[in-house]
Design a protein around this motif. Structure first.
Motif: not given
Lengths: 242, 241
Positions: B20-32, B208-210
């Motif tokens: 649920g961390s939106p901050f971690a989500h930012r990084v996941e999208v970047a890596l993806t 990518t976001v999904r």
């Protein structure tokens, strides 16, 4: 010599603003000549309001008529645009390697998120208890930065290595305010006994040509702090009266 | 017959994260976006592991990026810039920050604005009360209005493609709605901030976001389960201001 043909540069600032000091020092390190426009933040001028409508703060760099706001954003911009320029002492503000850049950005953000608010809290506190609490937070932040210095400097003179870098600018701009807090409250923020590495660093930083040119004396910060305190008191009274 | 020399295997990437961390989500999208394979290391933020405390002693928060043998990189936007710079090779690899220095400065400015002027008061407004809450609500709404105007008919903050500012704003695309529901705090009245609402749909529909978005119902359950903890943390933070 600054690179020719890089356009017209203006900087809107305030002599004691640590954020404006960062921007001015970055430009000085790169040898960029700029028109410096000292602002009155109690009576903000048109150019400031037009150039930074969102935050209405200094510093604002205006390069060929285009505004750039937020001190660390400006420092990175200057580093990128005037990449090849400098006074020959070692010109990159951020290192070239991505990991080194990440660490520098981390500590600069730490200074802004943890150190600066605690330091300002010392000024703003209306009770001794509140002041002591903010002083404690400030010292804790400085102790972290002592460790950071050991890691980042790798035995050299500055956070940036042999020459002033990103974190040096981010922290060094606060030195006049550390001096002000010493004068006003008798608190030694960088104490040679507790944080010897930073104490030695602060002296070296103060000796650099850019710092000598840009850093104001602490009593200028004291003067400004008194103006701010009067302003905060008036604002609080006005809010209470509503 | 000898084999031709093999290129060294790329260093492994691990992302210390929490559901649920939106901050971690930012990084996941970047890596993806960069096509970088990574392994997730899940944390329970109510019960932090020694790994997290060792790698992020300063903030003790997620996300934390571990790239090969390098020491940890912390702070989500710092990590995103790192990912953008460290994994830049290859003609098809998209940029997260724009190429032009002025545009980069603008992107950094808006990401900073989102973090400090929008997301901080947003979080505080959800879990506080009284006069303090009114102040946080007002501040958040002012920032939402500024961001809505900033979109100015663009598909993304970055233009035609996702960029740094879109990642910074991700909280507004999904978490904002869920938070309002669970906390029972209405920040956005129907019909307001139309550009932001359009952007939220574009953002959450992006392919990518999904791949990196948490499930909405699970997110709601997570916030509901932690309501008391968040309320007490925010209460303490407000007292300290």
């Amino acid at each position: 010599m600054a690179e020719e043909g890089k356009g017209e540069v203006k900087l809107l600032g305030l002599n004691v603003s640590p954020f404006a000091i960062r921007a001015r020092m970055a430009l000085r390190l790169k040898g960029v000549s700029c028109e410096y426009l000292e602002q009155d933040l109690f009576h903000k001028g048109d150019l400031l309001l037009r150039s930074n409508p969102v935050n209405r703060k200094v510093p604002v760099l205006i390069h060929d008529g285009k505004p750039i706001c937020e001190s660390l954003v400006i420092v990175q911009y200057v580093d990128e645009v005037w990449a090849a320029a400098g006074d020959g002492e070692g010109t990159a503000i951020l290192p070239a390697d991505p990991y080194g850049r990440a660490i520098a950005r981390f500590w600069a953000a730490y200074i802004d998120d943890k150190l600066f608010p605690a330091l300002m809290g010392i000024m703003k506190a209306t009770t001794e208890e509140a002041r002591a609490e903010k002083a404690k937070e400030t010292f804790a932040a400085v102790e972290q930065l002592e460790k950071a210095f050991a890691e980042c400097s790798d035995g050299k003179s500055f956070f940036g290595g042999d020459s002033v870098g990103y974190v040096d600018l981010a922290l060094g701009c606060l030195l006049p305010w550390f001096g002000a807090v010493r004068e006003m409250f008798g608190l030694e923020i960088i104490d040679a006994a507790n944080t010897p590495l930073l104490a030695a660093w602060a002296e070296r930083f103060g000796e650099t040509a850019a710092a000598k040119e840009v850093l104001p004396e602490p009593d200028k910060a004291v003067e400004y702090a008194k103006k701010l305190q009067a302003h905060w008191t008036a604002a609080a009274a006005a809010a209470a009266a509503k | 017959m000898s084999r031709p020399p093999q290129p060294p295997a790329p260093a492994a990437v691990k992302l210390v994260t929490a559901f649920g961390s939106p901050f971690a989500h930012r990084v996941e999208v970047a890596l993806t976006l960069k096509g970088v394979p990574y392994e997730l290391v899940m944390e329970d933020l109510a019960n932090k592991s020694n790994l997290l405390l060792a790698h992020n002693p300063v903030h003790r928060m997620v996300p934390v990026l571990l790239h090969g043998d390098l020491p940890a990189v912390c702070e989500s936007l710092v990590i995103v810039e790192y990912v953008d710079e460290a994994f830049a090779d290859g003609p098809a690899v998209p940029r997260i920050l724009p190429a032009d220095p002025y545009d980069r400065a603008a992107a950094r400015f808006w990401a900073n604005f989102i973090d400090n002027k929008c997301l901080k008061p947003l979080w505080l407004s959800m879990w506080s009360n009284g006069e303090a809450q009114e102040r946080f609500v007002r501040e958040t709404r002012e920032s939402l209005a500024i961001l809505d105007a900033q979109l100015d008919g663009k598909r993304f903050f970055g233009g035609d493609a996702l960029g740094f500012v879109d990642l910074a704003a991700c909280t507004l695309a999904l978490w904002l709605d869920v938070l309002q529901e669970v906390a029972g705090v209405r920040l956005v009245v129907d019909g307001e901030y139309p550009a932001l609402r359009r952007w939220a749909k574009e953002y959450t529909s992006d392919e990518t976001v999904r791949r990196c978005l948490p499930d909405r119902d699970q997110l709601a359950a997570y916030f509901a389960a932690n309501k008391a903890r968040f309320t007490s943390l925010v209460h303490a933070a407000v007292q300290q201001q």
